[in-house]
Design a protein around this motif. Structure first.
Motif, PDB file in Angstrom:
ATOM      1  N   UNK A 191     -40.342 -34.036  -2.426  1.00 15.53           N
ATOM      2  CA  UNK A 191     -40.426 -35.168  -1.497  1.00 15.53           C
ATOM      3  C   UNK A 191     -39.298 -35.109  -0.474  1.00 15.53           C
ATOM      4  N   UNK A 192     -38.099 -34.758  -0.910  1.00 16.27           N
ATOM      5  CA  UNK A 192     -36.961 -34.656   0.008  1.00 16.27           C
ATOM      6  C   UNK A 192     -37.242 -33.614   1.090  1.00 16.27           C
ATOM      7  N   UNK A 193     -37.737 -32.456   0.694  1.00 11.15           N
ATOM      8  CA  UNK A 193     -38.066 -31.412   1.659  1.00 11.15           C
ATOM      9  C   UNK A 193     -39.152 -31.899   2.619  1.00 11.15           C
ATOM     10  N   UNK A 194     -40.162 -32.573   2.095  1.00  8.20           N
ATOM     11  CA  UNK A 194     -41.254 -33.076   2.942  1.00  8.20           C
ATOM     12  C   UNK A 194     -40.743 -34.082   3.967  1.00  8.20           C
ATOM     13  N   UNK A 195     -39.848 -34.970   3.554  1.00  8.96           N
ATOM     14  CA  UNK A 195     -39.323 -35.980   4.480  1.00  8.96           C
ATOM     15  C   UNK A 195     -38.458 -35.326   5.550  1.00  8.96           C
TER      16      UNK A 195
ATOM     17  N   UNK B  83     -48.412 -35.500   4.018  1.00  5.06           N
ATOM     18  CA  UNK B  83     -48.300 -34.086   3.653  1.00  5.06           C
ATOM     19  C   UNK B  83     -48.236 -33.910   2.140  1.00  5.06           C
ATOM     20  N   UNK B  84     -47.488 -34.788   1.476  1.00 11.27           N
ATOM     21  CA  UNK B  84     -47.281 -34.663   0.028  1.00 11.27           C
ATOM     22  C   UNK B  84     -48.388 -35.317  -0.784  1.00 11.27           C
TER      23      UNK B  84
ATOM     24  N   UNK C 289     -25.130 -34.440   6.022  1.00  6.83           N
ATOM     25  CA  UNK C 289     -24.426 -33.169   5.897  1.00  6.83           C
ATOM     26  C   UNK C 289     -24.187 -32.766   4.443  1.00  6.83           C
ATOM     27  N   UNK C 290     -24.673 -33.555   3.490  1.00  9.86           N
ATOM     28  CA  UNK C 290     -24.529 -33.190   2.079  1.00  9.86           C
ATOM     29  C   UNK C 290     -25.254 -31.864   1.842  1.00  9.86           C
ATOM     30  N   UNK C 291     -24.661 -30.952   1.076  1.00 11.88           N
ATOM     31  CA  UNK C 291     -25.280 -29.633   0.870  1.00 11.88           C
ATOM     32  C   UNK C 291     -26.732 -29.663   0.372  1.00 11.88           C
ATOM     33  N   UNK C 292     -27.075 -30.570  -0.543  1.00 14.39           N
ATOM     34  CA  UNK C 292     -28.454 -30.627  -1.032  1.00 14.39           C
ATOM     35  C   UNK C 292     -29.412 -31.011   0.097  1.00 14.39           C
TER      36      UNK C 292
ATOM     37  N   UNK D 266     -33.363 -26.427   5.311  1.00 15.61           N
ATOM     38  CA  UNK D 266     -33.528 -24.983   5.460  1.00 15.61           C
ATOM     39  C   UNK D 266     -34.701 -24.458   4.654  1.00 15.61           C
ATOM     40  N   UNK D 267     -35.140 -25.202   3.651  1.00 10.52           N
ATOM     41  CA  UNK D 267     -36.206 -24.731   2.770  1.00 10.52           C
ATOM     42  C   UNK D 267     -37.519 -24.536   3.514  1.00 10.52           C
ATOM     43  N   UNK D 268     -37.661 -25.173   4.656  1.00  5.37           N
ATOM     44  CA  UNK D 268     -38.930 -25.079   5.398  1.00  5.37           C
ATOM     45  C   UNK D 268     -38.912 -23.978   6.436  1.00  5.37           C
ATOM     46  N   UNK D 269     -37.761 -23.304   6.599  1.00  6.33           N
ATOM     47  CA  UNK D 269     -37.685 -22.234   7.608  1.00  6.33           C
ATOM     48  C   UNK D 269     -38.264 -20.944   7.087  1.00  6.33           C
TER      49      UNK D 269
END
Length: 71
Positions: A8-12, A24-25, A59-62, A68-71
């Motif tokens: 869900x985080x990646x989708x948002x 999408x989800x 800017x939190x790493x997660x 970046x997961x969608x690139x």
């Protein structure tokens, strides 16, 4: 932390809004919003900057990795 919450985080982050991410989800907008809030509470950090015109990753790493997961 659950895999679904990370999905869900990646989708948002990819969609830029909870509503578009829900489509999408294949989930409801309240479900996605609630699950991301639970994830943020579990981690003790804010992962998304929420505004009336959409959301962006903090800017939190997660959160940055989710973007970046969608690139």
């Amino acid at each position: 932390m659950k895999i679904r919450q990370l999905e869900y985080l990646v989708a948002v982050v990819d969609a830029g809004s909870f509503g578009q991410a829900a489509a999408v989800a294949n989930a409801s907008q309240p479900t996605i919003s609630q699950q991301i809030r639970v994830l943020e509470d579990e981690l003790g950090v804010q992962l998304l900057e929420r505004a009336s015109n959409g959301v962006v990753a903090t800017s939190h790493p997660l959160a940055a990795q989710a973007g970046l997961a969608t690139l």
